[in-house]
Write a protein that holds these residues in place. Structure first.
Motif, PDB file in Angstrom:
ATOM      1  N   ARG A  21      12.082   0.520  -2.893  1.00 38.99           N
ATOM      2  CA  ARG A  21      10.621   0.325  -2.868  1.00 38.99           C
ATOM      3  C   ARG A  21      10.240  -1.106  -2.522  1.00 38.99           C
ATOM      4  O   ARG A  21       9.267  -1.336  -1.804  1.00 38.99           O
ATOM      5  CB  ARG A  21       9.999   0.761  -4.196  1.00 38.99           C
ATOM      6  N   ARG A  22      10.999  -2.105  -3.024  1.00 39.21           N
ATOM      7  CA  ARG A  22      10.675  -3.506  -2.727  1.00 39.21           C
ATOM      8  C   ARG A  22      10.841  -3.807  -1.236  1.00 39.21           C
ATOM      9  O   ARG A  22       9.970  -4.412  -0.605  1.00 39.21           O
ATOM     10  CB  ARG A  22      11.545  -4.447  -3.570  1.00 39.21           C
ATOM     11  N   THR A  23      11.956  -3.367  -0.669  1.00 38.66           N
ATOM     12  CA  THR A  23      12.210  -3.607   0.766  1.00 38.66           C
ATOM     13  C   THR A  23      11.152  -2.931   1.620  1.00 38.66           C
ATOM     14  O   THR A  23      10.602  -3.529   2.554  1.00 38.66           O
ATOM     15  CB  THR A  23      13.611  -3.086   1.155  1.00 38.66           C
ATOM     16  N   VAL A  24      10.847  -1.671   1.297  1.00 47.44           N
ATOM     17  CA  VAL A  24       9.826  -0.922   2.038  1.00 47.44           C
ATOM     18  C   VAL A  24       8.463  -1.614   1.900  1.00 47.44           C
ATOM     19  O   VAL A  24       7.736  -1.782   2.887  1.00 47.44           O
ATOM     20  CB  VAL A  24       9.749   0.538   1.529  1.00 47.44           C
ATOM     21  N   ALA A  25       8.125  -2.023   0.699  1.00 48.67           N
ATOM     22  CA  ALA A  25       6.838  -2.678   0.450  1.00 48.67           C
ATOM     23  C   ALA A  25       6.725  -3.978   1.246  1.00 48.67           C
ATOM     24  O   ALA A  25       5.707  -4.240   1.892  1.00 48.67           O
ATOM     25  CB  ALA A  25       6.665  -2.957  -1.034  1.00 48.67           C
ATOM     26  N   GLU A  26       7.772  -4.798   1.196  1.00 51.92           N
ATOM     27  CA  GLU A  26       7.734  -6.093   1.888  1.00 51.92           C
ATOM     28  C   GLU A  26       7.642  -5.918   3.398  1.00 51.92           C
ATOM     29  O   GLU A  26       6.887  -6.626   4.067  1.00 51.92           O
ATOM     30  CB  GLU A  26       8.958  -6.925   1.505  1.00 51.92           C
ATOM     31  N   MET A  27       8.399  -4.951   3.946  1.00 49.08           N
ATOM     32  CA  MET A  27       8.355  -4.727   5.399  1.00 49.08           C
ATOM     33  C   MET A  27       6.998  -4.168   5.830  1.00 49.08           C
ATOM     34  O   MET A  27       6.438  -4.591   6.844  1.00 49.08           O
ATOM     35  CB  MET A  27       9.490  -3.798   5.831  1.00 49.08           C
ATOM     36  N   SER A  28       6.467  -3.238   5.045  1.00 54.31           N
ATOM     37  CA  SER A  28       5.151  -2.662   5.371  1.00 54.31           C
ATOM     38  C   SER A  28       4.055  -3.711   5.231  1.00 54.31           C
ATOM     39  O   SER A  28       3.157  -3.802   6.072  1.00 54.31           O
ATOM     40  CB  SER A  28       4.850  -1.473   4.449  1.00 54.31           C
ATOM     41  N   GLY A  29       4.138  -4.496   4.160  1.00 58.78           N
ATOM     42  CA  GLY A  29       3.152  -5.558   3.947  1.00 58.78           C
ATOM     43  C   GLY A  29       3.163  -6.568   5.077  1.00 58.78           C
ATOM     44  O   GLY A  29       2.112  -7.002   5.557  1.00 58.78           O
ATOM     45  N   SER A  30       4.364  -6.918   5.523  1.00 58.56           N
ATOM     46  CA  SER A  30       4.512  -7.867   6.625  1.00 58.56           C
ATOM     47  C   SER A  30       3.934  -7.291   7.922  1.00 58.56           C
ATOM     48  O   SER A  30       3.217  -7.968   8.663  1.00 58.56           O
ATOM     49  CB  SER A  30       5.998  -8.203   6.801  1.00 58.56           C
ATOM     50  N   THR A  31       4.228  -6.026   8.197  1.00 55.31           N
ATOM     51  CA  THR A  31       3.728  -5.361   9.413  1.00 55.31           C
ATOM     52  C   THR A  31       2.209  -5.301   9.427  1.00 55.31           C
ATOM     53  O   THR A  31       1.576  -5.528  10.451  1.00 55.31           O
ATOM     54  CB  THR A  31       4.300  -3.925   9.509  1.00 55.31           C
ATOM     55  N   LEU A  32       1.613  -5.008   8.272  1.00 55.45           N
ATOM     56  CA  LEU A  32       0.163  -4.805   8.201  1.00 55.45           C
ATOM     57  C   LEU A  32      -0.602  -6.058   7.777  1.00 55.45           C
ATOM     58  O   LEU A  32      -1.825  -6.048   7.719  1.00 55.45           O
ATOM     59  CB  LEU A  32      -0.147  -3.666   7.220  1.00 55.45           C
ATOM     60  N   GLY A  33       0.142  -7.141   7.462  1.00 55.44           N
ATOM     61  CA  GLY A  33      -0.523  -8.381   7.058  1.00 55.44           C
ATOM     62  C   GLY A  33      -1.151  -8.291   5.681  1.00 55.44           C
ATOM     63  O   GLY A  33      -2.220  -8.855   5.435  1.00 55.44           O
ATOM     64  N   ILE A  34      -0.492  -7.559   4.763  1.00 56.52           N
ATOM     65  CA  ILE A  34      -1.001  -7.411   3.391  1.00 56.52           C
ATOM     66  C   ILE A  34      -0.133  -8.258   2.464  1.00 56.52           C
ATOM     67  O   ILE A  34       1.093  -8.212   2.538  1.00 56.52           O
ATOM     68  CB  ILE A  34      -0.937  -5.938   2.940  1.00 56.52           C
ATOM     69  N   LYS A  35      -0.775  -9.023   1.592  1.00 59.31           N
ATOM     70  CA  LYS A  35      -0.047  -9.914   0.674  1.00 59.31           C
ATOM     71  C   LYS A  35       0.255  -9.218  -0.651  1.00 59.31           C
ATOM     72  O   LYS A  35      -0.475  -8.340  -1.091  1.00 59.31           O
ATOM     73  CB  LYS A  35      -0.871 -11.174   0.396  1.00 59.31           C
ATOM     74  N   GLN A  36       1.335  -9.679  -1.295  1.00 57.25           N
ATOM     75  CA  GLN A  36       1.767  -9.109  -2.566  1.00 57.25           C
ATOM     76  C   GLN A  36       1.262  -9.921  -3.752  1.00 57.25           C
ATOM     77  O   GLN A  36       1.195 -11.147  -3.698  1.00 57.25           O
ATOM     78  CB  GLN A  36       3.301  -9.071  -2.610  1.00 57.25           C
TER      79      GLN A  36
END
Length: 196
Positions: A21-36
């Motif tokens: 979930r962390r890897t998926v979240a970070e990659m998706s966030g990076s692709t869409l420009g969403i911060k954690q």
């Protein structure tokens, strides 16, 4: 508690530890420009973890002081360690970046945010079968004892899948991230171009 504006969204990545979930979240966030928004924990950092990047690591006294001051939106205890999200961190992230943010939480934390913010929260359940989770934890250098402890929560976390708005089986990371970013884009209404 921070009052979310009409179009502000919180994406919560949840699911069993080891499913990615962390890897998926970070990659998706990076692709869409969403911060954690990063959680706080009393758990000691693992060998590859960085303070302020994976978690904010606090000693129990610091955590308790923040708790007494009412700084936490939610607190969860897992295996004797405390985890929490601060109200102020959510507010700051929305001030810095309009629109959306994401968090990585277990099922209790995900439900707490859903209860707090309702339709502004979209829960994304990332999962893999128990054997694959065990292999990934082993490949990441977890001890047999730690793997057993992580897997002891597997069934409880999997039971939360039906409550989430989206669920993705993470067998192939690239496919999972691709499918997920398409799903999230429908909330962001930015109409990413379909690329072959």
């Amino acid at each position: 508690m921070y009052e979310l504006k009409e179009k502000e969204m919180i994406f919560v990545f949840t699911g069993p530890n080891g499913a990615g979930r962390r890897t998926v979240a970070e990659m998706s966030g990076s692709t869409l420009g969403i911060k954690q928004v990063i959680s706080y924990t009393t758990r000691p950092p693992r060998a590859n973890e960085v303070d302020g990047q994976d978690y904010h690591f606090l000693n129990p006294a610091q955590f308790f002081q923040a708790q007494q001051s009412g700084e936490f939106l939610e607190i969860t205890e897992i295996d004797g360690n405390l985890y929490g999200i601060k109200h102020s961190d959510i507010e700051k992230k929305f001030q810095q970046q309009k629109g959306s943010l994401y968090l990585i939480l277990n099922s209790h934390g995900a439900q707490h945010l859903k209860d707090a913010y309702g339709e502004h929260v979209v829960r994304i359940f990332i999962y893999a079968d128990r054997n694959l989770v065990a292999k990934r934890l082993h490949d990441s250098g977890f001890s047999e004892e730690e793997i057993a402890r992580q897997l002891s929560h597997y069934d409880e976390e999997m039971a939360y899948r039906s409550k989430c708005e989206h669920a993705f089986e993470n067998i192939d990371l690239a496919h999972t991230v691709f499918d997920l970013t398409k799903a999230l884009d429908s909330y962001l209404q930015r109409n990413l171009l379909e690329l072959d």
